[in-house]
Design an enzyme around this catalytic site. Structure first.
Site, PDB file in Angstrom:
ATOM      1  N   ARG A   3     -16.345  21.205  36.044  1.00  0.00           N
ATOM      2  CA  ARG A   3     -16.873  21.009  34.967  1.00  0.00           C
ATOM      3  C   ARG A   3     -17.311  21.382  34.577  1.00  0.00           C
ATOM      4  NH1 ARG A   3     -16.070  15.229  33.501  1.00  0.00           N
ATOM      5  NH2 ARG A   3     -16.755  14.781  35.664  1.00  0.00           N
TER       6      ARG A   3
ATOM      7  N   THR B  50     -22.016  16.769  44.314  1.00  0.00           N
ATOM      8  CA  THR B  50     -22.408  16.897  45.573  1.00  0.00           C
ATOM      9  C   THR B  50     -21.253  16.906  46.058  1.00  0.00           C
ATOM     10  OG1 THR B  50     -24.540  15.699  44.324  1.00  0.00           O
ATOM     11  CG2 THR B  50     -24.619  16.546  46.983  1.00  0.00           C
TER      12      THR B  50
ATOM     13  N   LYS C 129     -27.790  11.152  32.380  1.00  0.00           N
ATOM     14  CA  LYS C 129     -28.432  11.376  33.715  1.00  0.00           C
ATOM     15  C   LYS C 129     -29.377  12.221  34.317  1.00  0.00           C
ATOM     16  CE  LYS C 129     -24.024  12.053  34.785  1.00  0.00           C
ATOM     17  NZ  LYS C 129     -22.901  12.323  35.409  1.00  0.00           N
TER      18      LYS C 129
ATOM     19  N   PHE D 158     -16.095  10.489  36.868  1.00  0.00           N
ATOM     20  CA  PHE D 158     -15.748   9.109  37.369  1.00  0.00           C
ATOM     21  C   PHE D 158     -14.612   8.311  38.466  1.00  0.00           C
ATOM     22  CE2 PHE D 158     -17.248   8.867  32.715  1.00  0.00           C
ATOM     23  CZ  PHE D 158     -18.689   8.840  32.838  1.00  0.00           C
TER      24      PHE D 158
ATOM     25  N   TRP E  27     -25.614  16.121  50.962  1.00  0.00           N
ATOM     26  CA  TRP E  27     -27.180  16.509  50.247  1.00  0.00           C
ATOM     27  C   TRP E  27     -28.252  17.318  51.181  1.00  0.00           C
ATOM     28  CZ3 TRP E  27     -32.086  15.477  49.209  1.00  0.00           C
ATOM     29  CH2 TRP E  27     -32.834  16.153  48.323  1.00  0.00           C
TER      30      TRP E  27
ATOM     31  N   PHE F 183     -27.259   8.696  52.502  1.00  0.00           N
ATOM     32  CA  PHE F 183     -28.155   8.830  51.408  1.00  0.00           C
ATOM     33  C   PHE F 183     -29.536   7.848  52.831  1.00  0.00           C
ATOM     34  CE2 PHE F 183     -25.559   8.375  48.194  1.00  0.00           C
ATOM     35  CZ  PHE F 183     -26.817   8.177  46.374  1.00  0.00           C
TER      36      PHE F 183
ATOM     37  N   ALA G 209     -14.729  11.419  31.287  1.00  0.00           N
ATOM     38  CA  ALA G 209     -13.448  11.139  31.675  1.00  0.00           C
ATOM     39  C   ALA G 209     -13.255   9.842  30.964  1.00  0.00           C
ATOM     40  CB  ALA G 209     -13.275  10.432  33.860  1.00  0.00           C
TER      41      ALA G 209
ATOM     42  N   LYS H 168     -20.703  12.389  43.172  1.00  0.00           N
ATOM     43  CA  LYS H 168     -19.611  13.096  43.814  1.00  0.00           C
ATOM     44  C   LYS H 168     -18.867  14.984  43.791  1.00  0.00           C
ATOM     45  CE  LYS H 168     -16.266  11.696  40.475  1.00  0.00           C
ATOM     46  NZ  LYS H 168     -17.024  12.714  39.615  1.00  0.00           N
TER      47      LYS H 168
END
Length: 563
Positions: free
Chosen positions: A101, A80, A112, A308, A416, A388, A280, A78
């Site tokens: 954020r 990215t 993560k 999220f 990406w 992807f 979140a 998200k």
């Protein structure tokens, strides 16, 4: 993160090779003058909140909110997409600012790793942003724990306010995942060391001060909100607030620099505000109101994200943050990956490289729910397929055709691997959608509704649940909230991010489930009521193999393994 394999560079390698523009150039490009900002090194700056007054007559740019389906271990990317979309909008001629954020050290060192976007769609300098940055989180931690110390000192020094040590509502915080601190005993060792009592730690991002910093409109509003924070109850059951201790001034002092939004840039030199960082799943999950409003004043578009899935961050942005900031979003981008959709369709993570249109079809139910949520708020939306490298042409074709058949605007994003160039299709679709689609935005519930009705609106209209079950403890807390007149606040539901329900194992689109509210807490300063559901924790623990195990710094100061 998308497209990563052993043959391509890591996010940190890409970031370290980037050519950054001096922050003065980024600020100047936004129309800021030297007195509007303060440099924090060559590539970071604090932009004064007073700057908003300079631009108050300028029309606001369009606010684009980026959200997603429920996250899975397969990843959604998200942040990215948010960065890539901002870069892409600039490429098609839309003056765009990004608002994100700040990452917490908890997940950075835990599960993560870094959280500054990925590939060729990152905010930089990513090492600084992922670590201590400009010290905002440390300031919030210091202010929170200063209040805890002042509260315990008041009790130790005679307890003039008649505070019941068994009914302290204010824990301590640290910006790390540390399960050993969830429940502690303080004040041991005799009279000189204070009054013994049970206490505990939350992670800094769960602090009410974090929420207040992100919802405040200026320094005055910050101080007033801090003064209203509920911290304890007296022996006869009366609430005690920060203003009763007379320490709101000291807390504001510790936060006077942290309130100013942080200005950085993307790999393509797109301006980015990175400010505040509530989770979140346990808080309201949005960057600061100030950063979003500043981005809207300085750009034609501001692209922001909420944590999220749309059931958590987006709902809270639309029901809480828009009210605090007095603004309305122009459109919503719902991020989905084929990998995550297949997991929601029952496919195991180790099988995701294999094509499966059946699993994909089943997983679309989760995307459908989040689309319906955004529709319930009356907002224009776009579905972004975050690409992807293992996605097959058949799978991409299936999602696009499914969206077309159901009337959902959709675009493939390859941000990406290609940065802004890979998001131009998405950017054009977003711009066209904002300009051509009617916007009937309205929060999901009225502030005049009861707490039960507000919670029911979220559970039934967003989660798709059947009803709510309140624990005996929550029922008593609900009665107290009503008695004290705190029932006109919006609600902030703390819930697992992995499921629409409060059971993380119920993926996809479960139905006929019950949400279990075990605790209700009035965050009077922030201005919302928190409902704790299921087994969600406000102090996470570390995984068996924390991301920190892969991190190091060489003798030349070069960081490795951050992401």
């Amino acid at each position: 993160m998308t497209g990563k394999s052993s043959a391509v560079k890591s996010d940190i390698e890409i970031a370290q090779e980037a050519k950054l523009a001096p922050i003065s150039e980024i600020a100047s490009g936004l129309g800021l003058e030297e007195e509007d900002w303060e440099p924090y090194g060559r590539y970071k700056a604090k932009v004064s909140v007073k700057t908003l007054k300079k631009f108050q007559e300028k029309a606001d740019g369009k606010i684009i909110l980026v959200t997603s389906i429920n996250p899975t271990p397969a990843g959604e990317g998200k942040s990215t997409v948010t960065v890539g979309l901002g870069q892409a909008l600039n490429r098609i001629g839309k003056k765009t600012v990004i608002a994100l954020r700040e990452p917490s050290l908890g997940p950075t060192m835990g599960l993560k790793g870094g959280a500054a976007g990925g590939g060729y769609s990152q905010v930089v300098p990513m090492e600084d942003i992922n670590l201590h940055f400009t010290g905002d989180f440390h300031a919030i931690t210091a202010a929170h724990n200063a209040l805890a110390a002042l509260l315990d000192n008041h009790i130790h020094q005679g307890n003039e306010l008649n505070i019941d040590p068994r009914r302290i509502a204010w824990k301590r915080v640290v910006d790390l995942n540390d399960r050993a601190l969830r429940h502690v005993i303080i004040g041991l060792g005799g009279k000189a060391n204070g009054v013994p009592r049970e206490d505990g730690f939350d992670i800094t991002v769960a602090s009410e001060i974090m929420a207040i910093l992100c919802l405040s409109e200026d320094l005055k509003d910050l101080k007033e909100r801090l003064s209203r924070m509920l911290i304890a109850y007296t022996y006869d059951g009366r609430p005690v607030f920060v203003k009763d201790l007379k320490v709101e001034g000291a807390l504001t002092l510790l936060l006077k620099e942290a309130i100013h939004p942080n200005l950085v840039q993307t790999l393509e030199n797109t301006p980015a505000f990175v400010h505040g960082g509530p989770f979140a799943n346990i808080a309201h999950g949005c960057n600061s109101v100030l950063a979003t409003k500043m981005g809207a004043k300085l750009g034609d578009y501001v692209v922001t994200e909420a944590g999220f899935g749309a059931d958590l961050g987006a709902e809270k942005f639309l029901d809480i943050t828009t009210r605090a900031g007095h603004f309305r979003p122009g459109a919503v981008v719902i991020v989905a990956t084929i990998r995550a959709l297949k997991m929601h369709g029952g496919m195991k993570k180790e099988e995701l490289k294999n094509e499966s249109l059946d699993a994909l079809a089943k997983g679309m139910e989760n995307l459908t729910c989040h689309i319906e949520t955004i529709k319930a708020f009356g907002l224009p939306y776009v579905v972004a397929i975050n690409h992807f490298i293992f996605d097959t042409d058949n799978e991409v074709k299936y999602v696009k055709e499914w969206c077309a058949e159901n009337g959902h605007p959709v675009a493939l994003a390859k941000v990406w691997e290609d940065g802004g160039k890979g998001g131009e299709e998405l950017a054009q679709l977003v711009a066209d959608t904002v300009e051509s689609t009617e916007n009937h935005f309205k929060p999901l519930y009225s502030l005049e509704d009861s707490i039960e009705d507000k919670l029911s609106a979220v559970v039934t209209k967003v989660y798709g649940g059947k009803e709510i079950e309140y624990s005996p403890k929550a029922q008593k807390q609900l009665a107290k909230i009503k008695k004290n007149g705190w029932d006109k606040f919006p609600v902030c539901i703390a819930k697992t991010q992995y499921s629409l329900s409060d059971d993380p194992k119920l993926i996809g689109r479960p139905t006929d489930f019950i949400i279990h509210v075990r605790e209700l807490k009035a965050s009077v300063g922030a201005g919302f009521v928190v409902a704790m559901t299921g087994s969600v924790l406000t102090m996470p623990g570390l995984p068996k193999e924390p991301a920190a195990l892969n991190m190091d710094v060489g003798p030349d100061g070069k960081i490795v393994g951050l992401f």
